[in-house]
Design a protein around this motif. Structure first.
Motif, PDB file in Angstrom:
ATOM      1  N   ALA A  38      47.226  39.487  33.332  1.00  0.00           N
ATOM      2  CA  ALA A  38      46.495  40.753  33.273  1.00  0.00           C
ATOM      3  C   ALA A  38      47.471  41.915  33.153  1.00  0.00           C
ATOM      4  O   ALA A  38      48.646  41.809  33.512  1.00  0.00           O
ATOM      5  N   ALA A  77      43.921  38.086  37.721  1.00  0.00           N
ATOM      6  CA  ALA A  77      43.166  39.307  37.439  1.00  0.00           C
ATOM      7  C   ALA A  77      44.030  40.544  37.648  1.00  0.00           C
ATOM      8  O   ALA A  77      45.058  40.494  38.324  1.00  0.00           O
ATOM      9  N   GLU A  78      43.577  41.656  37.070  1.00  0.00           N
ATOM     10  CA  GLU A  78      44.270  42.919  37.272  1.00  0.00           C
ATOM     11  C   GLU A  78      44.191  43.341  38.726  1.00  0.00           C
ATOM     12  O   GLU A  78      43.207  43.059  39.413  1.00  0.00           O
TER      13      GLU A  78
END
Length: 100
Positions: A38, A77-78
Motif C-alpha cells: 500500500a 493495507a494503508e
C-alpha cells in the motif's frame, strides 16, 4: 522520485516478506522478497507504511529509517493517519493505534 525529473531520490528495502503476495515472488528464487502493498502515508515531513515483513516503518524525508515496529503479521493495507494517531491493520485482523 523527484516529481519534476522522475529521478529516484532514494530507495529503502524492507525485510523478508512473511507471505508472498505477488505472483513473481517466491522464496525458491534465493533472493530477498520484500514488498510494500500500500502507498506510504505522509506524517509531517516523514513517511509511514506497513510491509509484508510485519513491520510498521517510519522514514524521514531522505529515506532514512526513524523507527520500525514489529507487529508480527504482514501489513497489506494503508496506514490511516487521523489527528495525532496512526491506525494500522495487519493480515491477522488486528487493529493497532499509535501516537505519531
Amino acid at each position: 522520485m523527484d516529481k519534476n525529473t522522475l529521478n529516484e531520490k532514494w530507495n529503502f528495502t524492507t525485510g523478508e516478506a512473511l507471505i508472498y503476495t505477488s505472483s513473481y515472488s517466491s522464496p525458491d528464487q534465493n533472493k530477498l522478497v520484500a514488498t510494500v502493498e500500500a502507498a506510504p502515508q505522509q506524517v509531517g515531513t516523514d513517511f509511514v507504511f506497513g510491509a509484508s515483513d510485519g513491520f510498521l516503518y517510519r522514514l524521514d524525508p531522505q529515506g532514512k529509517l526513524k523507527y520500525k515496529i514489529n507487529l508480527g503479521a504482514p501489513i497489506l493495507a494503508e496506514v490511516l493517519v487521523k489527528d495525532d494517531l496512526l491506525y494500522v491493520t495487519d493480515f491477522a485482523g488486528n487493529v493497532y493505534s499509535f501516537q505519531h
